[in-house]
Scaffold this active site. Structure first.
Site, PDB file in Angstrom:
ATOM      1  N   ASP A 111      52.436  38.901  48.211  1.00 30.94           N
ATOM      2  CA  ASP A 111      51.748  39.905  47.388  1.00 30.94           C
ATOM      3  C   ASP A 111      50.254  39.601  47.364  1.00 30.94           C
ATOM      4  OD1 ASP A 111      52.233  42.029  44.930  1.00 30.94           O
ATOM      5  OD2 ASP A 111      50.574  40.664  44.512  1.00 30.94           O
ATOM      6  N   TYR A 170      41.345  40.839  46.027  1.00 26.07           N
ATOM      7  CA  TYR A 170      41.471  39.383  46.105  1.00 26.07           C
ATOM      8  C   TYR A 170      40.578  38.804  47.199  1.00 26.07           C
ATOM      9  CZ  TYR A 170      45.888  40.108  43.488  1.00 26.07           C
ATOM     10  OH  TYR A 170      46.840  40.480  42.586  1.00 26.07           O
ATOM     11  N   LYS A 205      47.118  46.339  47.481  1.00 23.41           N
ATOM     12  CA  LYS A 205      46.832  47.251  46.380  1.00 23.41           C
ATOM     13  C   LYS A 205      45.500  47.969  46.570  1.00 23.41           C
ATOM     14  CE  LYS A 205      49.078  43.781  43.460  1.00 23.41           C
ATOM     15  NZ  LYS A 205      48.798  42.570  44.260  1.00 23.41           N
ATOM     16  N   HIS A 213      46.227  49.667  41.760  1.00 25.49           N
ATOM     17  CA  HIS A 213      46.073  48.374  41.097  1.00 25.49           C
ATOM     18  C   HIS A 213      45.936  48.487  39.577  1.00 25.49           C
ATOM     19  CE1 HIS A 213      44.562  44.058  42.134  1.00 25.49           C
ATOM     20  NE2 HIS A 213      45.239  44.056  41.011  1.00 25.49           N
TER      21      HIS A 213
END
Length: 278
Positions: A45, A50, A75, A108
């Protein structure tokens, strides 16, 4: 080791326990994900925000594991909801991941101040229909957000990925999800170390009774509730420990005692409220 799978409302299967790379530094991601895959994880994930999709992709490419044995989630970030930005965003993510499609693509955050999560959801439906993602879902959506996108499109998310741990169980969301065949994914499943979860008697006593660590007990609690969970660690021994949760079961009384940790007033939240992230 065979990790149990959960059937989503679109018929696709998702491993119930995976590896999350939230806050894994980009420079460390390839090594960490490669180790997770070596240990036995098959569900990764990540998210555009990120900054580590490229490392995830490199680890997947180097693993030699057939694509159909892996489940990859990423996401859509908050500033990509409008216009045709979701299509551009997933294209960028796929390029970084080195994949033709992801298994699950999530909105998200609902970003209510921008009032564009319905449009974002409509675009995700198009991306699924175009074959760029097998399943679609949301993250951090509360009941009003969920009801609104379903009313607007008739399409129910496969999952809602929410902050969920013993001190903050989001029962309004989980009850709605259960009633509407939406699977819950728990992020921050151990409370992100922001409170003394492992010192709580219900957790400590169950750990002692089963000869397991407090973390393993809490992960087992999630699994027995049917939640999909992906703890994060960059240490191989912890990766192995987090996966070693399928050889015991909590009793009904132990589950109930952990259920009772949540005071029910929302005070256990350790991260941002979805209405405040825009």
């Amino acid at each position: 080791m065979t990790i149990p799978t959960v059937t989503l409302n679109d018929g696709n299967q998702i491993p119930q326990l995976g590896y999350g790379v939230f806050k894994v530094p980009p420079a460390d991601t390839e090594r960490a994900v490669a180790e997770a895959l070596e240990v036995g994880y098959r569900h990764i994930d990540t998210a555009a925000i990120y900054g580590n999709e490229q490392g995830v992709g490199a680890a997947i490419a180097g693993s030699g594991i057939p694509r159909d044995e892996l489940f990859v989630t990423t996401k859509l970030w908050n500033d990509r909801h409008d216009g045709d930005e979701p299509r551009a965003a997933i294209g960028e993510s796929l390029d970084k991941l080195g994949l033709d499609a992801v298994d699950l693509y999530l909105v998200h955050w609902p970003t209510p101040a921008a009032d564009n999560h319905v449009h974002a959801w409509e675009k995700l439906i198009e991306l699924r229909d175009a074959g760029l993602t097998r399943s679609i879902g949301v993250s951090n959506f509360l009941v009003p957000h969920l009801e609104r996108i379903v009313e607007a499109t008739g399409v129910v998310p496969a999952v809602d990925q929410i902050e969920l741990h013993p001190a903050y169980q989001q029962r309004e969301v989980t009850d709605w999800a259960a009633a509407n065949d939406v699977r819950i994914e728990a992020w921050g499943p151990l409370g992100q170390g922001k409170y003394d979860l492992f010192g709580v008697p219900a957790v400590a006593e169950a750990a002692s009774a089963h000869g397991k660590s407090p973390a393993q007990v809490v992960l087992r609690w999630h699994l027995q509730h049917g939640f999909i969970v992906f703890p994060k660690s960059v240490r191989r021994e912890r990766l192995e420990e987090n996966l070693d949760v399928f050889d015991f079961a909590l009793t009904d009384a132990e589950v109930a005692a952990i259920d009772a940790i949540d005071p029910g007033d929302g005070s256990g939240r350790v991260s941002a409220h979805p209405d405040e992230v825009n």
